[in-house]
Design a protein around this motif. Structure first.
Motif, PDB file in Angstrom:
ATOM      1  N   GLN A 133      40.924  38.650  31.860  1.00  0.00           N
ATOM      2  CA  GLN A 133      40.054  38.432  33.018  1.00  0.00           C
ATOM      3  C   GLN A 133      40.386  39.476  34.077  1.00  0.00           C
ATOM      4  OE1 GLN A 133      40.397  35.040  36.000  1.00  0.00           O
ATOM      5  NE2 GLN A 133      38.656  34.303  34.805  1.00  0.00           N
ATOM      6  N   ILE A 134      39.347  40.022  34.696  1.00  0.00           N
ATOM      7  CA  ILE A 134      39.551  40.956  35.796  1.00  0.00           C
ATOM      8  C   ILE A 134      38.865  40.406  37.043  1.00  0.00           C
ATOM      9  CG2 ILE A 134      39.777  43.002  34.342  1.00  0.00           C
ATOM     10  CD1 ILE A 134      36.885  43.709  35.021  1.00  0.00           C
ATOM     11  N   ARG A 135      39.379  40.810  38.176  1.00  0.00           N
ATOM     12  CA  ARG A 135      38.785  40.442  39.458  1.00  0.00           C
ATOM     13  C   ARG A 135      38.956  41.625  40.398  1.00  0.00           C
ATOM     14  NH1 ARG A 135      40.541  35.506  41.519  1.00  0.00           N
ATOM     15  NH2 ARG A 135      41.048  34.802  39.407  1.00  0.00           N
ATOM     16  N   GLY A 136      38.208  41.608  41.490  1.00  0.00           N
ATOM     17  CA  GLY A 136      38.344  42.709  42.432  1.00  0.00           C
ATOM     18  C   GLY A 136      37.269  42.660  43.497  1.00  0.00           C
ATOM     19  N   ARG A 137      37.158  43.777  44.234  1.00  0.00           N
ATOM     20  CA  ARG A 137      36.179  43.890  45.321  1.00  0.00           C
ATOM     21  C   ARG A 137      35.555  45.275  45.267  1.00  0.00           C
ATOM     22  NH1 ARG A 137      36.319  44.795  51.293  1.00  0.00           N
ATOM     23  NH2 ARG A 137      34.683  43.470  52.195  1.00  0.00           N
ATOM     24  N   ILE A 138      34.235  45.313  45.384  1.00  0.00           N
ATOM     25  CA  ILE A 138      33.498  46.569  45.376  1.00  0.00           C
ATOM     26  C   ILE A 138      32.988  46.825  46.788  1.00  0.00           C
ATOM     27  CG2 ILE A 138      31.643  47.888  44.297  1.00  0.00           C
ATOM     28  CD1 ILE A 138      33.886  46.944  42.421  1.00  0.00           C
ATOM     29  N   THR A 139      33.288  48.010  47.331  1.00  0.00           N
ATOM     30  CA  THR A 139      32.933  48.334  48.696  1.00  0.00           C
ATOM     31  C   THR A 139      32.123  49.616  48.758  1.00  0.00           C
ATOM     32  OG1 THR A 139      35.014  49.536  49.003  1.00  0.00           O
ATOM     33  CG2 THR A 139      34.990  47.208  49.617  1.00  0.00           C
ATOM     34  N   ALA A 140      31.443  49.794  49.893  1.00  0.00           N
ATOM     35  CA  ALA A 140      30.783  51.054  50.195  1.00  0.00           C
ATOM     36  C   ALA A 140      31.792  51.975  50.879  1.00  0.00           C
ATOM     37  CB  ALA A 140      29.568  50.812  51.086  1.00  0.00           C
ATOM     38  N   SER A 141      31.356  53.202  51.203  1.00  0.00           N
ATOM     39  CA  SER A 141      32.270  54.174  51.792  1.00  0.00           C
ATOM     40  C   SER A 141      32.765  53.747  53.169  1.00  0.00           C
ATOM     41  CB  SER A 141      31.580  55.540  51.891  1.00  0.00           C
ATOM     42  OG  SER A 141      30.366  55.429  52.622  1.00  0.00           O
ATOM     43  N   ASP A 142      32.027  52.837  53.846  1.00  0.00           N
ATOM     44  CA  ASP A 142      32.460  52.373  55.158  1.00  0.00           C
ATOM     45  C   ASP A 142      33.444  51.206  55.078  1.00  0.00           C
ATOM     46  OD1 ASP A 142      30.798  50.385  54.278  1.00  0.00           O
ATOM     47  OD2 ASP A 142      29.367  50.520  55.936  1.00  0.00           O
ATOM     48  N   GLY A 143      33.792  50.779  53.860  1.00  0.00           N
ATOM     49  CA  GLY A 143      34.750  49.703  53.686  1.00  0.00           C
ATOM     50  C   GLY A 143      34.143  48.323  53.583  1.00  0.00           C
ATOM     51  N   ASN A 144      32.837  48.192  53.851  1.00  0.00           N
ATOM     52  CA  ASN A 144      32.187  46.886  53.755  1.00  0.00           C
ATOM     53  C   ASN A 144      31.922  46.536  52.293  1.00  0.00           C
ATOM     54  OD1 ASN A 144      32.050  46.341  56.541  1.00  0.00           O
ATOM     55  ND2 ASN A 144      30.250  47.645  56.752  1.00  0.00           N
ATOM     56  N   GLY A 145      32.051  45.236  51.962  1.00  0.00           N
ATOM     57  CA  GLY A 145      31.794  44.793  50.599  1.00  0.00           C
ATOM     58  C   GLY A 145      30.324  44.937  50.234  1.00  0.00           C
ATOM     59  N   HIS A 157      42.204  48.612  33.077  1.00  0.00           N
ATOM     60  CA  HIS A 157      43.613  48.986  33.152  1.00  0.00           C
ATOM     61  C   HIS A 157      44.469  47.992  33.906  1.00  0.00           C
ATOM     62  CE1 HIS A 157      42.920  50.084  37.372  1.00  0.00           C
ATOM     63  NE2 HIS A 157      41.795  50.649  36.957  1.00  0.00           N
ATOM     64  N   SER A 158      43.835  47.005  34.584  1.00  0.00           N
ATOM     65  CA  SER A 158      44.605  46.082  35.409  1.00  0.00           C
ATOM     66  C   SER A 158      43.813  44.801  35.600  1.00  0.00           C
ATOM     67  CB  SER A 158      44.919  46.727  36.765  1.00  0.00           C
ATOM     68  OG  SER A 158      45.449  45.785  37.676  1.00  0.00           O
ATOM     69  N   PRO A 159      44.488  43.674  35.827  1.00  0.00           N
ATOM     70  CA  PRO A 159      43.753  42.434  36.126  1.00  0.00           C
ATOM     71  C   PRO A 159      43.004  42.487  37.453  1.00  0.00           C
ATOM     72  CG  PRO A 159      45.988  41.958  35.394  1.00  0.00           C
ATOM     73  CD  PRO A 159      45.925  43.415  35.646  1.00  0.00           C
ATOM     74  N   VAL A 160      43.424  43.385  38.353  1.00  0.00           N
ATOM     75  CA  VAL A 160      42.739  43.561  39.639  1.00  0.00           C
ATOM     76  C   VAL A 160      42.177  44.981  39.693  1.00  0.00           C
ATOM     77  CG1 VAL A 160      42.959  43.540  42.141  1.00  0.00           C
ATOM     78  CG2 VAL A 160      44.279  41.915  40.763  1.00  0.00           C
ATOM     79  N   MET A 161      40.850  45.088  39.830  1.00  0.00           N
ATOM     80  CA  MET A 161      40.196  46.400  39.829  1.00  0.00           C
ATOM     81  C   MET A 161      39.240  46.476  41.024  1.00  0.00           C
ATOM     82  SD  MET A 161      39.537  46.818  35.691  1.00  0.00           S
ATOM     83  CE  MET A 161      38.754  48.412  35.875  1.00  0.00           C
ATOM     84  N   ASN A 162      39.659  47.236  42.046  1.00  0.00           N
ATOM     85  CA  ASN A 162      38.862  47.455  43.250  1.00  0.00           C
ATOM     86  C   ASN A 162      38.314  48.876  43.238  1.00  0.00           C
ATOM     87  OD1 ASN A 162      39.645  44.866  44.252  1.00  0.00           O
ATOM     88  ND2 ASN A 162      41.554  45.759  44.996  1.00  0.00           N
ATOM     89  N   PHE A 163      37.060  49.030  43.656  1.00  0.00           N
ATOM     90  CA  PHE A 163      36.451  50.357  43.658  1.00  0.00           C
ATOM     91  C   PHE A 163      35.564  50.530  44.880  1.00  0.00           C
ATOM     92  CE2 PHE A 163      37.240  49.606  39.119  1.00  0.00           C
ATOM     93  CZ  PHE A 163      37.960  50.747  38.810  1.00  0.00           C
ATOM     94  N   THR A 164      35.360  51.779  45.254  1.00  0.00           N
ATOM     95  CA  THR A 164      34.396  52.157  46.280  1.00  0.00           C
ATOM     96  C   THR A 164      33.305  52.987  45.618  1.00  0.00           C
ATOM     97  OG1 THR A 164      36.052  52.167  48.039  1.00  0.00           O
ATOM     98  CG2 THR A 164      34.043  53.413  48.429  1.00  0.00           C
ATOM     99  N   LEU A 165      32.063  52.535  45.726  1.00  0.00           N
ATOM    100  CA  LEU A 165      30.943  53.269  45.135  1.00  0.00           C
ATOM    101  C   LEU A 165      30.449  54.321  46.115  1.00  0.00           C
ATOM    102  CD1 LEU A 165      28.839  50.480  43.358  1.00  0.00           C
ATOM    103  CD2 LEU A 165      30.730  51.842  42.470  1.00  0.00           C
ATOM    104  N   GLN A 166      30.036  55.456  45.568  1.00  0.00           N
ATOM    105  CA  GLN A 166      29.527  56.564  46.381  1.00  0.00           C
ATOM    106  C   GLN A 166      28.001  56.557  46.374  1.00  0.00           C
ATOM    107  OE1 GLN A 166      31.670  58.377  48.160  1.00  0.00           O
ATOM    108  NE2 GLN A 166      33.312  57.122  47.250  1.00  0.00           N
ATOM    109  N   GLU A 167      27.415  56.811  47.551  1.00  0.00           N
ATOM    110  CA  GLU A 167      25.967  56.812  47.667  1.00  0.00           C
ATOM    111  C   GLU A 167      25.350  57.941  46.861  1.00  0.00           C
ATOM    112  OE1 GLU A 167      24.082  56.208  51.449  1.00  0.00           O
ATOM    113  OE2 GLU A 167      25.924  55.419  52.315  1.00  0.00           O
ATOM    114  N   ASP A 168      24.174  57.660  46.270  1.00  0.00           N
ATOM    115  CA  ASP A 168      23.425  58.647  45.495  1.00  0.00           C
ATOM    116  C   ASP A 168      22.286  59.147  46.373  1.00  0.00           C
ATOM    117  OD1 ASP A 168      22.131  60.204  43.691  1.00  0.00           O
ATOM    118  OD2 ASP A 168      21.672  58.616  42.254  1.00  0.00           O
TER     119      ASP A 168
END
Length: 629
Positions: free
Chosen positions: A309-321, A370-381
């Motif tokens: 199981q994985i969990r995490g938070r996906i944010t924009a470049s400004d840090g907001n979820g 690679h980890s049970p916790v996976m946080n990422f920041t998506l980049q605008e297209d």
């Protein structure tokens, strides 16, 4: 050069023809949508009157990101379809959700007020600078009398005090407005508000000799849509069948709302290639590997190992979820989406290695597990859209114009009415579920749960435990003839005796006739596995070393009824001729010779306790090291 010149002439002729022919907007509405695992086919219908001659029909308010090669135009009427063109209209923006529109206007108003307050703050700051720069009174040769000095001091003190108070007041206002802006932005993010985008248009040129009442059906494939299968598995008790509710979590950000549409869920995926692979000659040659570090060799092999199981938070470049980000295990139908704060939890199927994160307006991200916790920041297209695309042209005559491979349906060929619940149809390459009442799914990226089918599934129940990995016993349901339900791999919510037990994974990637469902842990079956120190030995024989290990498995049934428990353990298996494994004790378990897997089928009465023993001996060169546990 001649080819380019010819294309320019044809384009000029085409656009000249469009400019000269009468243009007429055809009002259409979306009446049915077929949602695939990735993408959705949208069908619009509308009626219009065609005058004699050549007429250009405009089908507006189309999604801006569609697969242009998927456009199909079906028509009924005595006229000829000359061409079909898809283009973008930057003058007409997508219609916004009323709440999003209201919040956007509030944000603009707040920004205007912030600009005013910042301007006032700047004015007072400049006035303060002027006063500070002009404090000198009198000159070097001339003194200042007491009255002049007192008046000047009073003036500076009074005015500077006024300026400072004003600056403090403006600062409070700016902080309040900034906080309101932040709250508004968060609410817009929760509603998946997108920047203004153009609408799409399909331009159809037709020719008729008489006045014709025409009926059109326009369909096209949008990419920003799809669904994930999930299940509710309810077990009343182990004497009753399983209640299995098959659900579709539908989402879309196509740019157009689906209001009261006839919804069909399909297990197909038009994004997958349909061309069969072709084998080419396999030519062998000598292999000369480049230098490779230990990390590069081990990391890919370890990716995803034992991560369930994985969990995490996906944010924009400004840090907001980012809410509503589509998250999917690559190569499977298992997926989910982020909540209002950008958080997610996802169960991982066995042998999975990659997770894909996608969201409209942002670059798609793929990452190894690679980890049970996976946080990422998506980049605008910021890639711009193509302005005009011509998708096809040609002439079809008769009662029905046909473009892009469309076959027009006659009235007696319309689909039959849908019975209660949903109608499942098994096609040649996919299954479809036609929902029996209209659905509304706005273009906000949120997941909307659609109940497709409920099955009462006969099952055999047994308990399973692998104490080497997990001391808990799991209740398993074994289902035969499961392929008749057209199930896909997905997460399952488990309910036993009316209590929610948690989530499991419905793994249908199996070639066996029996599907096994894990229904959760049962704490009333206590299992422990301990190493027996009296059997742990080590001795040296010449150039070799011999070590022995023994483990005892204790099982106790605290339930009020007898149970059947499948217990698994293992002997080590040698992969080197210098390592010899001797199997000593297995308590009459069934042993798989190649894998060393041990299996017991234990029947235990209430309050009864049983013991199982596993012991083995390993001989190997004493200068080497072997992990024996």
């Amino acid at each position: 050069m001649r080819k380019c010149y010819l294309l320019l002439v044809l384009a000029f002729f085409y656009h000249t023809l469009l400019a000269e022919t009468p243009r007429k907007t055809v009002n259409t509405s979306i009446d049915k949508v077929t949602v695939f695992l990735t993408g959705a086919q949208v069908t619009r219908t509308g009626n219009t009157t065609i005058q004699p001659g050549t007429t250009t029909l405009l089908f507006s308010n189309i999604a801006p990101n569609i697969q242009t090669q998927s456009i199909q135009v079906s028509s009924e009427g005595n006229f000829t379809v000359l061409s079909v063109v898809y283009q973008l209209n930057y003058l007409q923006q997508q219609e916004k959700n009323q709440e999003i529109d209201r919040l956007s206007k509030i944000k603009i108003s707040l920004q205007d007020r912030l600009d005013v307050e910042n301007s006032l703050l700047n004015v007072y700051a400049q006035e303060e600078q002027v006063l500070q720069a002009n404090k000198a009174i009198g000159g070097e040769q001339q003194g200042v009398n007491i009255n002049d000095l007192k008046q000047a001091a009073d003036f500076y003190r009074t005015r500077l005090s006024e300026i400072k108070l004003k600056q403090l007041e403006i600062g409070k206002t700016i902080r309040s407005l900034t906080e309101q802006m932040s709250i508004t932005d968060k609410q817009l993010n929760a509603l998946h508000a997108q920047p203004d985008q153009p609408t799409g248009e399909i331009v159809v040129t037709v020719s008729s000799k008489t006045v014709v009442q025409a009926k059109f059906a326009v369909s096209y494939l949008v990419n920003q849509a799809g669904w994930h299968p999930t299940y509710d598995i309810r077990v009343k008790n182990i004497s009753n069948p399983i209640s299995l509710v098959y659900k579709a979590n539908v989402f879309q950000q196509s740019g157009e709302d689906w209001n009261n549409v006839k919804l069909t869920i399909s297990t197909g995926n038009p994004q997958e290639g349909g061309t069969k692979p072709v084998l080419t000659p396999w030519q062998l040659s000598f292999f000369h590997p480049h230098a490779t570090t230990y990390a590069t060799m081990v990391a890919p092999a370890m990716a995803g190992v034992n991560i369930r199981q994985i969990r995490g938070r996906i944010t924009a470049s400004d840090g907001n979820g980012l809410p509503g980000v589509n998250i999917q295990i690559k190569g499977s139908t298992v997926g989910t989406s982020t909540d209002a704060n950008g958080n997610y939890i996802l169960t991982i199927p066995a042998n999975s290695s990659t997770v894909v994160y996608s969201f409209i307006g942002y670059h798609t991200l793929e990452s190894p597990i690679h980890s049970p916790v996976m946080n990422f920041t998506l980049q605008e297209d910021i890639t711009s859209l193509n302005e005009v695309v011509i998708t096809g042209y040609g002439v079809s005559r008769g009662l029905a114009g046909k473009i892009a491979g469309v076959v027009t349906k006659k009235k007696d060929q319309e689909e039959a009415s849908i019975p209660v619940n949903a109608t499942m149809v098994r096609n040649q390459t996919q299954a479809t579920f036609s929902i029996d009442y209209p659905y509304t799914i706005p273009t906000d990226g949120k997941q909307y749960t659609v109940d497709m089918k409920e099955y009462s599934v006969p099952a055999d129940y047994e308990y399973y435990c692998t104490p080497k990995l997990d001391p808990d016993a799991f209740l398993m349901a074994k289902i035969t003839n499961w392929d008749e339900y057209n199930l896909l791999e997905g997460e399952a919510n488990l309910f036993f005796e009316g209590t929610f037990l948690g989530k499991s994974l419905l793994d249908v990637q199996t070639f066996t006739d029996t599907l096994q469902l894990s229904l959760g842990r049962d704490k009333n079956i206590v299992v422990s596995r301990t190493k027996l120190p009296n059997f742990t030995t080590k001795q040296f024989i010449g150039a070799n070393k011999k070590e022995a290990r023994a483990f005892e498995i204790n099982i106790r049934n605290k339930k009020a009824q007898p149970i059947t428990l499948i217990v698994e353990d293992q002997f080590p298996v040698s992969t080197n001729k210098d390592i010899e494994v001797t199997r000593l004790e297995s308590s009459q378990a069934t042993v798989e010779e190649e894998t060393g897997k041990l299996t017991w089928q234990v029947k235990i009465n209430p309050a009864q306790q049983k013991k199982l023993t596993v012991s083995y001996e390993v001989k190997y060169p004493k200068k080497e090291r072997v992990l024996l546990e």
